[in-house]
Enzyme design. Sequence first.
Site, PDB file in Angstrom:
ATOM      1  N   HIS A 473     -25.872 -42.120   5.160  1.00  0.00           N
ATOM      2  CA  HIS A 473     -25.713 -41.334   6.382  1.00  0.00           C
ATOM      3  C   HIS A 473     -26.608 -40.224   6.325  1.00  0.00           C
ATOM      4  CE1 HIS A 473     -21.458 -42.536   6.534  1.00  0.00           C
ATOM      5  NE2 HIS A 473     -22.261 -43.498   6.840  1.00  0.00           N
ATOM      6  N   PRO A 474     -28.120 -40.307   6.081  1.00  0.00           N
ATOM      7  CA  PRO A 474     -29.009 -39.134   5.986  1.00  0.00           C
ATOM      8  C   PRO A 474     -29.070 -38.524   7.293  1.00  0.00           C
ATOM      9  CG  PRO A 474     -30.284 -41.071   6.060  1.00  0.00           C
ATOM     10  CD  PRO A 474     -28.831 -41.548   6.098  1.00  0.00           C
TER      11      PRO A 474
END
Length: 562
Positions: A473-474
């Site tokens: 989930h960057p």
Amino acid sequence: MQFDYIIIGAGSAGNVLATRLTEDPNTTVLLLEAGGPDYRFDFRTQMPAALAFPLQGKRYNWAYETEPEPFMNNRRMECGRGKGLGGSSLINGMCYIRGNALDLDNWAQEPGLENWSYLDCLPYYRKAETRDVGENDYHGGDGPVSVTTSKPGVNPLFEAMIEAGVQAGYPRTDDLNGYQQEGFGPMDRTVTPHGRRASTARGYLDQAKSRPNLTIRTHAMTDHIFFDGKRAVGVEWLEGDSTIPTRAAANKEVLLCAGAIASPQILQRSGVGNAELLAEFDIPLVHELPGVGENLQDHLEMYLQYECKEPVSLYPALQWWNQPKIGAEWLFGGTGVGASNHFEAGGFIRSREEFAWPNIQYHFLPVAINYNGSNAVKEHGFQCHVGSMRSPSRGHVRIKSRDPHQHPAILFNYMSHEQDWQEFRDAIRITREIMHQPALDQYRGREISPGVECQTDEQLDEFVRNHAETAFHPCGTCKMGYDEMAVVDAEGRVHGLEGLRVVDASIMPQIITGNLNATTIMIGEKMADMIRGKDALPRSTARYFVANGMPVRAKKMSRDVN
């Protein structure tokens, strides 16, 4: 070649923009994607249960790696991102989680971001969605993305895990994207009624790709955006194996939708970013913006795995001799084990009362296996994925070369704050208590991982250092706002430049409480109206839960872990 708009990246946001902008037949759009098509007969991306397969190769995955993470025993950690039409919606876990209403209200506290409050954004979540049980104040009924709800009786472990959370004193919620996120309940998924992955390529591009005003180029690796003074006027890219660049002009705007890892790289290669970094690679400075590539955030998670005493887990589905039948049932009927991602239950809790909204997320899975399909436990088992939601740790993305094929230096600085360690210790201990509730007595065997011998703070910390993994989930590397480290304004326009916007998860000022894909799609929908000069959808009047200092759970645990 000339187009009104050039979109870089056919991912969760880029496909939304391509579809919405070309609703006007007089608007021409070029959509550039570095990966290939989303082949509909490739079970690796289309079968929900096969979600681990795309992460194991490089056809659909950029397969980035971090620099050695200093607080994680210097491990180089995975950073998979989607490559191909659909972007990360083509390879993600298909969990449809929007985050907490207070995440967006928190964004809207920043000066200039007032129109990003939850009630301003909710209409765009609804616009994007078709939920299989129909629309209501929180959910859409005729949007491009198919959302499937969990059905009773799929696997007894799902309801047992939810019930265990409730027995532990936490709330039950019937909709993690509805009135109340906090608590345990069924998890929605981006899966079609026919059991296929609902990527943005399927949901959005399928309705737009035949339009004469949309041109899609796959295997088109963007090299850089070019400028006339401070105005972005076009894009240069490499097609296939060619070393000769192709270029096109944008009459109106360049829309950068390459994601939290690639968008800052493209800006840096184009002369937008930290002046010292650009000088290192002899890149002419177009505009200095020190925030480009900074503020990198992610969710870190770990698994607590348990033996399952009854033969109800998905372990048999991992046996090769069972897979042809599963595949045939999915291919011809769109049903069975293959038609689910098997993340059908989960929850969000506050680990301590100092948190105003949940800071811990759970995904329940009725099998014991790593997210990328490795290290499957060779017996019936189940696991909890658990991790903290809003870590104060911040990292960066920085180019290492002018070559667009060269991966950047990625450093998340995972676990660099004491809050991180406290949250993970709390999360492990709370999870163990939940797993020891009566609802799981008939299923719960021994703790496989971390193992009952892992008890002290020091032992738990060492386990996290060695075994915690990315949740993929960057975000945050081109953050929206108006401070000195902000990259874009409230409409995605890059500060100090004209004709250039960033529209993807990189603009999130702070990471949200949950998976990112649904909110990235929402950002695309909301920005599409801004780009088209349309009035925003009317603000929602839906109610939503705020804890306001309520106890984190209703009662103490009904039993001790040991």
